[in-house]
Design a protein around this motif. Sequence first.
Motif, PDB file in Angstrom:
ATOM      1  N   LEU A  24       0.833  -1.196   0.000  1.00  0.00           N
ATOM      2  CA  LEU A  24       0.000   0.000   0.000  1.00  0.00           C
ATOM      3  C   LEU A  24       0.869   1.248   0.000  1.00  0.00           C
ATOM      4  CD1 LEU A  24      -2.633  -0.982   2.729  1.00  0.00           C
ATOM      5  CD2 LEU A  24      -2.947  -1.039   0.256  1.00  0.00           C
ATOM      6  N   PRO A  25       0.317   2.364  -0.469  1.00  0.00           N
ATOM      7  CA  PRO A  25       1.071   3.616  -0.335  1.00  0.00           C
ATOM      8  C   PRO A  25       1.165   4.023   1.130  1.00  0.00           C
ATOM      9  CG  PRO A  25      -1.112   4.015  -1.278  1.00  0.00           C
ATOM     10  CD  PRO A  25      -0.940   2.536  -1.176  1.00  0.00           C
ATOM     11  N   TRP A  26       1.930   5.071   1.416  1.00  0.00           N
ATOM     12  CA  TRP A  26       2.182   5.462   2.800  1.00  0.00           C
ATOM     13  C   TRP A  26       0.909   5.786   3.549  1.00  0.00           C
ATOM     14  CZ3 TRP A  26       0.703  10.129   4.685  1.00  0.00           C
ATOM     15  CH2 TRP A  26       0.380  11.122   3.771  1.00  0.00           C
ATOM     16  N   TRP A  27      -0.040   6.421   2.870  1.00  0.00           N
ATOM     17  CA  TRP A  27      -1.276   6.792   3.559  1.00  0.00           C
ATOM     18  C   TRP A  27      -2.141   5.556   3.826  1.00  0.00           C
ATOM     19  CZ3 TRP A  27      -5.491   5.505   0.699  1.00  0.00           C
ATOM     20  CH2 TRP A  27      -5.316   5.386  -0.685  1.00  0.00           C
ATOM     21  N   GLY A  28      -2.044   4.544   2.983  1.00  0.00           N
ATOM     22  CA  GLY A  28      -2.769   3.302   3.227  1.00  0.00           C
ATOM     23  C   GLY A  28      -2.210   2.562   4.432  1.00  0.00           C
ATOM     24  N   THR A  29      -0.885   2.562   4.540  1.00  0.00           N
ATOM     25  CA  THR A  29      -0.246   1.947   5.701  1.00  0.00           C
ATOM     26  C   THR A  29      -0.613   2.693   6.983  1.00  0.00           C
ATOM     27  OG1 THR A  29       1.606   1.308   4.292  1.00  0.00           O
ATOM     28  CG2 THR A  29       1.968   1.239   6.664  1.00  0.00           C
ATOM     29  N   LEU A  30      -0.677   4.022   6.892  1.00  0.00           N
ATOM     30  CA  LEU A  30      -1.083   4.818   8.046  1.00  0.00           C
ATOM     31  C   LEU A  30      -2.516   4.487   8.459  1.00  0.00           C
ATOM     32  CD1 LEU A  30      -0.201   7.034   9.998  1.00  0.00           C
ATOM     33  CD2 LEU A  30      -1.181   8.695   8.408  1.00  0.00           C
ATOM     34  N   LEU A  31      -3.403   4.318   7.493  1.00  0.00           N
ATOM     35  CA  LEU A  31      -4.783   3.926   7.801  1.00  0.00           C
ATOM     36  C   LEU A  31      -4.844   2.544   8.444  1.00  0.00           C
ATOM     37  CD1 LEU A  31      -6.794   5.212   4.706  1.00  0.00           C
ATOM     38  CD2 LEU A  31      -6.866   6.075   7.048  1.00  0.00           C
ATOM     39  N   VAL A  32      -4.006   1.635   7.975  1.00  0.00           N
ATOM     40  CA  VAL A  32      -3.962   0.294   8.567  1.00  0.00           C
ATOM     41  C   VAL A  32      -3.503   0.383  10.029  1.00  0.00           C
ATOM     42  CG1 VAL A  32      -2.740  -1.917   8.507  1.00  0.00           C
ATOM     43  CG2 VAL A  32      -3.670  -0.954   6.410  1.00  0.00           C
ATOM     44  N   ILE A  33      -2.501   1.197  10.298  1.00  0.00           N
ATOM     45  CA  ILE A  33      -2.005   1.343  11.667  1.00  0.00           C
ATOM     46  C   ILE A  33      -3.063   1.976  12.558  1.00  0.00           C
ATOM     47  CG2 ILE A  33      -0.295   2.547  13.094  1.00  0.00           C
ATOM     48  CD1 ILE A  33       1.683   2.157  10.755  1.00  0.00           C
ATOM     49  N   VAL A  34      -3.758   3.006  12.058  1.00  0.00           N
ATOM     50  CA  VAL A  34      -4.814   3.645  12.845  1.00  0.00           C
ATOM     51  C   VAL A  34      -5.955   2.656  13.094  1.00  0.00           C
ATOM     52  CG1 VAL A  34      -6.593   5.442  12.782  1.00  0.00           C
ATOM     53  CG2 VAL A  34      -4.239   5.981  12.146  1.00  0.00           C
ATOM     54  N   GLY A  35      -6.324   1.887  12.076  1.00  0.00           N
ATOM     55  CA  GLY A  35      -7.374   0.877  12.246  1.00  0.00           C
ATOM     56  C   GLY A  35      -6.969  -0.199  13.236  1.00  0.00           C
ATOM     57  N   GLU A  36      -5.724  -0.614  13.167  1.00  0.00           N
ATOM     58  CA  GLU A  36      -5.227  -1.619  14.103  1.00  0.00           C
ATOM     59  C   GLU A  36      -5.253  -1.088  15.532  1.00  0.00           C
ATOM     60  OE1 GLU A  36      -0.987  -2.740  14.003  1.00  0.00           O
ATOM     61  OE2 GLU A  36      -1.741  -4.712  13.439  1.00  0.00           O
ATOM     62  N   ALA A  37      -4.881   0.175  15.721  1.00  0.00           N
ATOM     63  CA  ALA A  37      -4.917   0.783  17.054  1.00  0.00           C
ATOM     64  C   ALA A  37      -6.352   0.866  17.566  1.00  0.00           C
ATOM     65  CB  ALA A  37      -4.282   2.166  17.015  1.00  0.00           C
ATOM     66  N   ALA A  38      -7.291   1.215  16.688  1.00  0.00           N
ATOM     67  CA  ALA A  38      -8.695   1.292  17.106  1.00  0.00           C
ATOM     68  C   ALA A  38      -9.220  -0.074  17.525  1.00  0.00           C
ATOM     69  CB  ALA A  38      -9.543   1.870  15.981  1.00  0.00           C
ATOM     70  N   VAL A  39      -8.860  -1.092  16.781  1.00  0.00           N
ATOM     71  CA  VAL A  39      -9.292  -2.449  17.138  1.00  0.00           C
ATOM     72  C   VAL A  39      -8.697  -2.856  18.482  1.00  0.00           C
ATOM     73  CG1 VAL A  39      -9.048  -4.879  16.496  1.00  0.00           C
ATOM     74  CG2 VAL A  39      -9.757  -3.220  14.793  1.00  0.00           C
ATOM     75  N   LEU A  40      -7.439  -2.524  18.719  1.00  0.00           N
ATOM     76  CA  LEU A  40      -6.811  -2.866  19.995  1.00  0.00           C
ATOM     77  C   LEU A  40      -7.430  -2.095  21.152  1.00  0.00           C
ATOM     78  CD1 LEU A  40      -3.061  -3.122  19.009  1.00  0.00           C
ATOM     79  CD2 LEU A  40      -4.572  -4.973  19.686  1.00  0.00           C
ATOM     80  N   ILE A  41      -7.745  -0.829  20.930  1.00  0.00           N
ATOM     81  CA  ILE A  41      -8.299  -0.006  22.008  1.00  0.00           C
ATOM     82  C   ILE A  41      -9.720  -0.436  22.353  1.00  0.00           C
ATOM     83  CG2 ILE A  41      -9.078   2.328  22.587  1.00  0.00           C
ATOM     84  CD1 ILE A  41      -6.589   3.345  21.064  1.00  0.00           C
ATOM     85  N   PHE A  42     -10.532  -0.700  21.332  1.00  0.00           N
ATOM     86  CA  PHE A  42     -11.934  -1.027  21.583  1.00  0.00           C
ATOM     87  C   PHE A  42     -12.198  -2.531  21.647  1.00  0.00           C
ATOM     88  CE2 PHE A  42     -12.183   3.191  19.497  1.00  0.00           C
ATOM     89  CZ  PHE A  42     -12.682   3.884  20.574  1.00  0.00           C
ATOM     90  N   GLY A  43     -11.425  -3.315  20.942  1.00  0.00           N
ATOM     91  CA  GLY A  43     -11.665  -4.748  20.898  1.00  0.00           C
ATOM     92  C   GLY A  43     -10.985  -5.540  22.003  1.00  0.00           C
ATOM     93  N   ALA A  44      -9.815  -5.089  22.439  1.00  0.00           N
ATOM     94  CA  ALA A  44      -9.069  -5.820  23.463  1.00  0.00           C
ATOM     95  C   ALA A  44      -9.832  -5.928  24.782  1.00  0.00           C
ATOM     96  CB  ALA A  44      -7.692  -5.191  23.667  1.00  0.00           C
ATOM     97  N   PRO A  45     -10.447  -4.848  25.293  1.00  0.00           N
ATOM     98  CA  PRO A  45     -11.201  -5.006  26.539  1.00  0.00           C
ATOM     99  C   PRO A  45     -12.365  -5.995  26.416  1.00  0.00           C
ATOM    100  CG  PRO A  45     -10.769  -2.697  26.141  1.00  0.00           C
ATOM    101  CD  PRO A  45     -10.346  -3.435  24.919  1.00  0.00           C
ATOM    102  N   MET A  46     -13.031  -5.979  25.271  1.00  0.00           N
ATOM    103  CA  MET A  46     -14.133  -6.932  25.077  1.00  0.00           C
ATOM    104  C   MET A  46     -13.601  -8.361  25.009  1.00  0.00           C
ATOM    105  SD  MET A  46     -16.868  -5.004  22.592  1.00  0.00           S
ATOM    106  CE  MET A  46     -15.904  -5.203  21.136  1.00  0.00           C
ATOM    107  N   LEU A  47     -12.454  -8.545  24.368  1.00  0.00           N
ATOM    108  CA  LEU A  47     -11.861  -9.875  24.275  1.00  0.00           C
ATOM    109  C   LEU A  47     -11.406 -10.366  25.642  1.00  0.00           C
ATOM    110  CD1 LEU A  47     -11.036 -12.102  22.312  1.00  0.00           C
ATOM    111  CD2 LEU A  47      -8.841 -10.973  22.076  1.00  0.00           C
ATOM    112  N   ILE A  48     -10.831  -9.496  26.444  1.00  0.00           N
ATOM    113  CA  ILE A  48     -10.406  -9.870  27.798  1.00  0.00           C
ATOM    114  C   ILE A  48     -11.625 -10.219  28.653  1.00  0.00           C
ATOM    115  CG2 ILE A  48      -9.370  -8.964  29.914  1.00  0.00           C
ATOM    116  CD1 ILE A  48      -7.415  -7.428  28.080  1.00  0.00           C
TER     117      ILE A  48
END
Length: 94
Positions: A24-48
């Motif tokens: 992906l271009p740089w902005w696509g990689t940045l979106l992937v990182i932001v999406g991954e952070a959102a999943v970790l922030i909101f999904g990790a507590p539910m998974l725990i």
Amino acid sequence: MLKFGCLAVVVLIIAIPVVAGQFLPWWGTLLVIVGEAAVLIFGAPMLIKFGAKRFAMKLFGAKSGVLRGAEVVVHEVAEVPKPAEPASRPVDDD
């Protein structure tokens, strides 16, 4: 087994942006990182929470399984005096 699960999560957290950076271009990689952070922030507590609930249910299910079909017979219900206060014991500083 828990060690392998934690290792897999760490590898995926690092591997997903690295692979995205290759395709992906740089902005696509940045979106992937932001999406991954959102999943970790909101999904990790539910998974725990899900894991803790599942662990507790299995633990209590196994412990209470031996009592299935048990009966209780009460022979007497009586009022008893309050127990005396225990004497304080000296604390050892060992």
